[in-house]
Design a protein around this motif. Structure first.
Motif, short mmCIF file in Angstrom:
data_model
loop_
_atom_site.label_atom_id
_atom_site.label_comp_id
_atom_site.label_asym_id
_atom_site.label_seq_id
_atom_site.Cartn_x
_atom_site.Cartn_y
_atom_site.Cartn_z
N ALA A 146 2.80 -4.67 6.67
CA ALA A 146 1.66 -5.58 6.53
C ALA A 146 1.87 -6.54 5.37
N GLU A 154 -3.08 -1.05 2.72
CA GLU A 154 -2.26 -1.49 1.60
C GLU A 154 -1.20 -2.50 2.07
N PRO A 155 -0.91 -3.54 1.28
CA PRO A 155 0.23 -4.41 1.62
C PRO A 155 1.51 -3.58 1.75
N ALA A 168 -3.02 -7.04 5.59
CA ALA A 168 -3.55 -5.92 4.81
C ALA A 168 -5.03 -6.13 4.50
#
Length: 246
Positions: free
Chosen positions: A193, A204-205, A198
């Motif tokens: 992501a 979460e990224p 995200a």
């Protein structure tokens, strides 16, 4: 052996079993819905007057059993039921969400009518420039984002889509109800992501995601190209097939 029975065998203590039993009962009874935050470890430690190790062991077992998900820095949450979708079907996400026993909600994030760019033409396999409609949407299961949608519609093939705002109905079922499709293509891949995805999916990224990209045609005319992005732990694709007869 049930989760609670396993706790009795492996727990090594009644407190571990009690924590496991209490949380399991609240989840399975529906008292704690998908997405509900489990009390933090220090809160459970105080509530049960036990060590943090005991609490951590119970939460780890609940996560292993698929009842909760543990997120770094955010805590533990009741896990959403995992959805399944047939790889070769074109289906309505609303039906998929409601099959999980969760309320469905749709939100249009962006809408832009424009002349097709080179990237648009490549995605739709258009031979020349023309008008397209770009949409960004979000589908929810309960209170949590379920799928992020990015879609292009070829307005030469579906002129009336240019006048539809798509505020109250998602573009997928709208198209299915108006344009008979004769051919479809699916591409499936995994991604990490980025910040935009995200934020949209509340993950979460860098978290793993499943991407399903689809193109459809009607009588050899490109109709739409869509990209659905799901958090990897919330979606399964299923294909059932038979051996080739040669």
């Amino acid at each position: 052996m049930s989760l609670i029975e396993t706790a009795a065998v492996e727990g090594g203590g009644s407190l571990h079993q009690r924590i496991l039993s209490d949380i399991s009962e609240k989840i399975l009874s529906g008292a704690w819905a998908p997405g509900h935050r489990i009390p933090f470890e220090h809160e459970l430690t105080a509530e049960y007057n036990c060590s943090r190790m005991t609490v951590n062991k119970a939460l780890s077992q609940l996560a292993k059993a698929g009842l909760i998900e543990r997120r770094r820095r955010s805590g533990s949450f009741v896990r959403r039921p995992q959805s399944q979708a047939a790889v070769l079907e074109i289906h309505d996400i609303r039906i998929e969400v409601e099959a999980l026993g969760l309320p469905y909600r749709y939100e249009r994030l962006a809408r832009l009518k424009r002349r097709s760019s080179a990237e648009d033409r490549a995605l739709l396999e258009l031979t020349g420039a023309g008008p397209v409609l770009a949409l960004e949407c979000l589908h929810f299961a309960g209170q949590r984002p379920f799928a992020h949608e990015q879609r292009l519609i070829n307005l030469t093939a579906v002129v009336e889509a240019g006048e539809e705002e798509f505020l109250d109905i998602a573009p997928g079922p709208w198209l299915i109800g108006r344009v008979p499709w004769s051919e479809a293509e699916h591409r499936i891949r995994a991604i990490a992501a980025d910040q935009h995805i995200a934020d949209a999916l509340d993950i979460e990224p860098g978290a793993p995601c499943l991407v399903v990209e689809r193109r459809t045609w009607s009588a050899e005319h490109p109709v739409t190209q869509v990209r659905f992005t799901y958090a990897a732990d919330s979606h399964t694709l299923v294909a059932r097939f038979r051996p080739s007869q040669g």
